[in-house]
Design an enzyme around this catalytic site. Structure first.
Site, PDB file in Angstrom:
ATOM      1  N   HIS B  51       0.936  -1.193   0.039  1.00 27.12           N
ATOM      2  CA  HIS B  51       0.025   0.115  -0.024  1.00 27.12           C
ATOM      3  C   HIS B  51       0.944   1.268  -0.133  1.00 27.12           C
ATOM      4  O   HIS B  51       0.650   2.231  -0.528  1.00 27.12           O
ATOM      5  CB  HIS B  51      -0.860   0.101   1.423  1.00 27.12           C
ATOM      6  CG  HIS B  51      -2.064   0.712   1.215  1.00 27.12           C
ATOM      7  ND1 HIS B  51      -3.228   0.462   0.584  1.00 27.12           N
ATOM      8  CD2 HIS B  51      -2.220   1.977   1.523  1.00 27.12           C
ATOM      9  CE1 HIS B  51      -3.779   1.803   0.464  1.00 27.12           C
ATOM     10  NE2 HIS B  51      -3.481   2.833   1.330  1.00 27.12           N
ATOM     11  N   TYR B  54       4.536   0.459  -3.039  1.00 26.38           N
ATOM     12  CA  TYR B  54       4.183   0.188  -4.521  1.00 26.38           C
ATOM     13  C   TYR B  54       5.035  -0.676  -5.108  1.00 26.38           C
ATOM     14  O   TYR B  54       5.524  -0.459  -6.177  1.00 26.38           O
ATOM     15  CB  TYR B  54       4.082   1.511  -5.455  1.00 26.38           C
ATOM     16  CG  TYR B  54       2.939   2.427  -5.072  1.00 26.38           C
ATOM     17  CD1 TYR B  54       1.647   2.358  -5.675  1.00 26.38           C
ATOM     18  CD2 TYR B  54       2.669   3.409  -4.037  1.00 26.38           C
ATOM     19  CE1 TYR B  54       0.641   3.401  -5.591  1.00 26.38           C
ATOM     20  CE2 TYR B  54       1.906   4.261  -3.698  1.00 26.38           C
ATOM     21  CZ  TYR B  54       0.794   4.308  -4.354  1.00 26.38           C
ATOM     22  OH  TYR B  54      -0.505   5.138  -4.169  1.00 26.38           O
ATOM     23  N   HIS B  97     -10.646   2.801  -1.159  1.00 31.26           N
ATOM     24  CA  HIS B  97     -10.832   2.337   0.168  1.00 31.26           C
ATOM     25  C   HIS B  97     -11.541   0.962   0.125  1.00 31.26           C
ATOM     26  O   HIS B  97     -12.486   0.904   0.981  1.00 31.26           O
ATOM     27  CB  HIS B  97     -11.589   3.331   0.986  1.00 31.26           C
ATOM     28  CG  HIS B  97     -10.406   3.825   2.344  1.00 31.26           C
ATOM     29  ND1 HIS B  97     -11.128   3.969   3.321  1.00 31.26           N
ATOM     30  CD2 HIS B  97      -9.326   4.096   2.592  1.00 31.26           C
ATOM     31  CE1 HIS B  97     -10.534   4.289   4.478  1.00 31.26           C
ATOM     32  NE2 HIS B  97      -9.246   4.205   3.708  1.00 31.26           N
ATOM     33  N   ASN B  98     -11.202   0.117  -0.446  1.00 36.19           N
ATOM     34  CA  ASN B  98     -11.741  -1.235  -0.872  1.00 36.19           C
ATOM     35  C   ASN B  98     -12.018  -2.114   0.274  1.00 36.19           C
ATOM     36  O   ASN B  98     -12.872  -2.630   0.756  1.00 36.19           O
ATOM     37  CB  ASN B  98     -11.263  -1.972  -2.047  1.00 36.19           C
ATOM     38  CG  ASN B  98     -11.049  -1.136  -3.115  1.00 36.19           C
ATOM     39  OD1 ASN B  98     -11.569  -0.323  -3.610  1.00 36.19           O
ATOM     40  ND2 ASN B  98     -10.015  -1.457  -4.096  1.00 36.19           N
TER      41      ASN B  98
END
Lengths: 235, 761
Positions: B51, B54, B97-98
């Protein structure tokens, strides 16, 4: 016309109010921080804006009603000065006992943002004199707590004294439960105090004052107030 | 006070916190063999999580075009900034914001809105518009109705309280999201080009100030949670989801904008993912400085919090700023006026190290730049998935007969992806601040004016993930083209994009291949349409129990109309006559009866990935529709010019549901019917009516405008077909002279309007 726009922590339609009053109408308009204890000298109109004062914590408007500036707003109202509350402003006026009733959660339990129609019930008020009774205005609503409630006998009194300024309706002016978006008693969208100088409403006329906003029906209220300013209130 | 009871740090604890064995070894080497302290290990775990670092995506993200004449700030800051002329700029970004939203939909979605708002106003911008791109599973999947309602309520609860107009976005439904919904939030703000703030910790001895909410124990490990697949027991991660307080954020917004009016701030950054860790490391890393923070002075919500928790908490509504020397007290006074904490917690140093102390004792001592440089960067294996050949080659069903059209249309209009989303977007305040020219549902993109200028800015997000499933490269290119097309349909020229790349587990070669193809597809479309990517976010590990989502490269596009405002006299005696303004932008609804309806663009034999095909067969298959980018570019230029001339009175691009659905949506918006006379030529009936060929726009013009439209389309070399005429109470369709549909317009509109609410129950 000198206008005071009280700003509470969490007010978020203060900009809309300042724009409609200061830019569109060109009035002498002042934001007033809620911790002030005095309105600007010579204030004609107090325009309490919408938003989420104090995050709607406790009850919508309940904490703002206790803010330092409210004392002078009450004095202004008692002296016959004009007070206009929109959305959260209406909720604050009810919590401050300047208007009767309460705004409960919408019947659907959801926030509603829509263009609605409202019917002018009283055209003899400083807020409505440039319009006609029965006239239909198109204005947006944007609230989660707009379900106006009053106990049965007080509601009868309110109706009997002509305290209802605006009612939800359809484009033809027909009122009823089906035309009321939030469950408000008797389709009430806005009310006025006995003296006729304090008005609260859930819809946002200040968001319908320029063609770019999708309509200008809200101007009816501001033009009424402008007319009033030309013949100053006898205090 | 300094006796902390902390777990013993060793390799097994490191693995538990999400580091790999190799990463643990790198960490040890970086410390010269010393074993990290517990808070240091927490920092490694957060900074090197997917997160924050990357690590799987970086080598592919470099393919994205990020430069252009208007770009002031590209990727790498809190948000991208694009020049809109005359000293004004817009800052914007989209972020996912899954995972939190799937676990706890209300708070997950709410804090998604809160986080992206902070990213934008930390740049010095006043946020003016929000979008939300939502992808849900099938409504009868477990928990799904509650997820839809919870996410909508969370966005509504946070965004409305903040007083930012919600201008839409898009909402889609597919079985691939049954176990992993997507919640991508976008914010755009406006600022002056000479007043841009950045996350920069510079100036030896300058004070580091902590402002906003107190730190609590919520959201610890949020970044690590977003960097792993979901499995059974994910519900237990609920405590990792942050809890939002939009009221505090509104105060923080106003306080920040108030201090930005001054010259008291040198750098500022919000505490988002990995909280104090990422904000402090990033600020020092950008400036090439060091930091010393006294962690015991961080405002805390409860007693007994540890340095580990303080460094990793993702409590919301917090910022880290560097004050200009001597301005600390003035900053504190403004924050106190708004009822917020503001505390000096440390200083900028020249050591290049992050030193964290706890009641005078050094508990963190890490090199800043080496830690960032040593962040893992993986060139993960990639492989073209084998499913592609299979799904691309599946045979099409038989064509629709004329008698099947009406039933199919009614079913299509009721599909959640096509049905009106008003049940959702009416929960959002779309007109607050009085800037909204086109609220959600009235145009192909949301449009706001920038007060004090003649400008208007359009925003829209899109992604048809079925196309990306059938072809990861072209599906991603389609997302860019469609988002830009929607801007053009309101008259705005694309000037910059933000991307939110939602993919599955990168450790699976097929997912990594799709990700790489997606970046390359975006690149090709961006270059062709002159629209650079200026900000964005990657969300990987969108898998539950090993099942991944379709590749979903969400694209949010921002467009500009330079001179939208026409002079208007509001004191004119008949103000209602003024409500027909805005001939430099247009909506999607038909405006009046007897207008001509035209299709710009070409309809091909393309049923692949269509909603129609899914409805008929229950499957997503076929070839991804072709995208000819030079045709797309000319089409968009053509429609923009037509709108600007005042010629085109409505414009609506064809997407899910195809041509007939698109025309009907314009008719529904105008509250009228239409009469269509179509020609099939060599096409199948279903391809003509319901195929989803790209690069097509349905427009309406007055009778007198028809010849001007023809010459405009000739100039731009855009195919033009007359479809019929607006008006009446019925929808009639004839194909090659044969009537195939004659329905009551209001009845069809009611199906479209009510289907989603009915399905949500």
């Amino acid at each position: 016309m000198r206008v005071a726009v009280p700003v509470f922590p969490g007010s978020n339609c203060d900009h809309d109010a300042l724009h409609a009053s200061g830019v569109v109408m060109g009035w002498d308009t002042h934001p007033v921080w809620h911790q002030e204890t005095r309105l600007p000298e010579g204030t004609d109109l107090v325009f309490i804006p919408g938003g989420f004062s104090y995050g709607d914590y406790l009850r919508c408007g309940a904490i703002a009603a206790l803010s330092p500036i409210m004392g002078d707003i009450k004095r202004h109202a008692e002296n016959g000065g004009l007070v206009f509350g929109v959305c959260n402003g209406f909720q604050i006026l009810c919590e401050a006992n300047l208007l009767p009733g309460a705004l409960l959660r919408n019947e659907s339990l959801r926030f509603i943002h829509q263009q609605v129609h409202i019917r002018v019930e009283r055209a003899d008020l400083p807020f409505t004199s440039a319009m006609k009774a029965g006239q239909v205005m198109q204005v947006p609503i944007a609230h989660a707590e707009g379900n106006f409630t009053l106990d049965a006998s007080e509601l009868l009194d309110l109706e009997a004294r002509g305290g209802v300024a605006f009612r939800y309706c359809d484009a033809t002016g027909q009122v009823g439960e089906a035309q009321t978006p939030n469950g408000a008693a008797n389709g009430i969208a806005g009310i006025v105090n006995l003296r006729g100088n304090v008005l609260g409403m859930m819809p946002h006329p200040e968001r319908a004052v320029e063609p770019e906003m999708g309509g200008v029906d809200g101007l009816g209220i501001f033009r009424s107030l402008a007319r009033r300013a030309q013949c100053p209130v006898s205090k | 006070m300094s006796t902390l009871t902390e777990p013993v740090v060793n390799e097994s604890l490191a693995l538990k916190l999400g580091l790999s064995r190799e990463e643990w070894q790198v960490a040890l080497r970086l410390l010269g063999g010393r074993t990290p302290t517990y808070p240091e290990l927490g920092i490694f775990s957060a900074m090197w999580s997917e997160h924050c670092s990357y690590k799987s995506s970086r080598i592919h993200l470099k393919n994205l075009p990020t430069e252009g004449p208007r770009v002031i700030q590209g990727p790498g800051e809190n948000a991208g900034v694009v020049d809109i002329g005359d000293g004004w700029a817009v800052a914007f970004k989209m972020e996912s914001h899954n995972h939190p939203s799937f676990i706890e939909p209300y708070q997950g979605a709410a804090t998604g809105v809160g986080g992206i708002l902070r990213d934008v106003f930390t740049m010095g911008a006043r946020p003016l518009a929000n979008l939300n791109s939502l992808r849900f599973g099938e409504l009868d999947a477990p928990r799904m109705k509650g997820l839809v309602k919870g996410v909508a309520a969370g966005i509504s609860g946070y965004g409305n309280c903040m007083g930012i107009a919600m201008l839409g976005g898009d909402v889609g439904f597919d079985a691939c999201y049954n176990g992993n919904i997507l919640v991508n939030a976008f914010t755009l703000g406006v600022l002056k080009t000479d007043k841009i703030f950045k996350g920069f910790a510079s100036g030896l001895g300058n004070k580091m100030m902590y402002i906003g909410s107190k730190t609590g124990r919520d959201g610890i490990h949020g970044a690590s949670m977003a960097s792993a697949e979901f499995g059974e027991g994910s519900e237990e991660k609920r405590p990792m989801v942050q809890v939002g307080d939009p009221f505090t954020e509104k105060l923080l917004l106003e306080a920040c904008l108030e201090i930005f009016e001054t010259d008291w701030v040198i750098g500022i950054q919000d505490m988002g993912a990995a909280g104090l860790t990422s904000s402090s490391f990033e600020m020092a890393s950008r400036a090439g400085t060091g930091l010393e923070l006294r962690l015991d002075q961080v405002p805390m919500r409860e007693e007994g919090m540890t340095p580990f928790e303080l460094m990793l908490s993702e409590s919301q509504e917090r910022m880290l700023l560097v004050a200009r020397p001597g301005c600390e007290d003035k900053i504190i006074a403004v924050l106190h006026k708004w009822g917020l904490d503001a505390v000096v917690v440390g200083e900028v140093t020249d050591s290049g190290r992050f030193i964290g102390t706890w009641h005078g004792e050094k508990v963190i001592d890490l090199p800043i730049q080496p830690l960032s440089d040593a962040a893992p960067k993986y060139d993960r294996p990639r492989a073209r998935p084998t499913y592609l050949d299979e799904v691309n080659a599946l045979p099409m069903p038989d064509d629709l007969g004329p008698d099947d059209v009406e039933r199919t249309l009614r079913n299509l209009l009721a599909q959640p992806t096509i049905a009106s989303k008003h049940w959702i977007f009416e929960q959002y305040d779309g007109t607050v601040r009085g800037n909204t020219l086109l609220p959600q549902g009235s145009g192909d993109a949301g449009l706001i004016r920038i007060k004090g200028t003649d400008k208007a800015v359009a925003v829209k997000s899109d992604c048809n993930s079925r196309f990306a499933f059938l072809d990861p490269f072209w599906g991603a290119a389609h997302a860019v083209a469609e988002a830009c097309r929607n801007l053009s349909c309101v008259g705005a020229e694309p000037i910059g994009l933000s991307d939110c790349l939602n993919y599955g587990n990168p450790e699976k070669a097929e997912n990594m291949w799709a990700f790489e193809q997606g970046c390359l597809g975006i690149r090709q479309a961006c270059l062709a349409l002159n629209a650079p990517i200026v900000s964005g976010n990657v969300s990987l590990y969108n898998d539950t129990e090993g099942v991944g989502i379709f590749p979903t490269p969400m694209i949010a596009a921002v467009g500009l109309i330079e001179d939208v405002a026409l002079p208007v006299d509001v004191n004119a005696p008949d103000a209602t006559a003024l409500s027909q303004v805005g001939n430099r932008y247009c909506g999607s609804a038909f405006r009046a009866p007897f207008d001509g309806i035209f299709l710009l663009g070409e309809t091909r034999e393309e049923l692949g990935g269509s909603e129609y095909l899914k409805l008929r067969t229950g499957k997503v298959f076929g070839a991804c529709p072709e995208l000819r980018l030079d045709d797309e570019f000319r089409l968009q230029a053509c429609v923009r010019e037509g709108i600007r001339m005042g010629l085109i009175r409505s414009a609506h691009d064809t997407s899910e549901g195809g041509l007939l659905t698109t025309v009907l949506e314009s008719a529904f918006g105008g509250g009228m019917g239409c009469q269509l006379m179509l020609s099939k030529h060599a096409l199948r009936m279903d391809s003509l009516l319901f195929g989803e060929s790209a690069s097509r726009i349905v427009v309406s013009v007055t009778g007198e405008g028809e010849s001007a439209l023809k010459s405009l389309c000739e100039t731009h070399r855009v195919p033009l077909v007359k479809l019929g005429t607006t008006g009446g109470a019925r929808v009639t369709v004839a194909v090659d002279g044969q009537p195939i549909l004659d329905s009551d317009a209001a009845e069809l509109k009611a199906i479209h309007a009510n289907a989603l609410e009915a399905a949500l129950g």
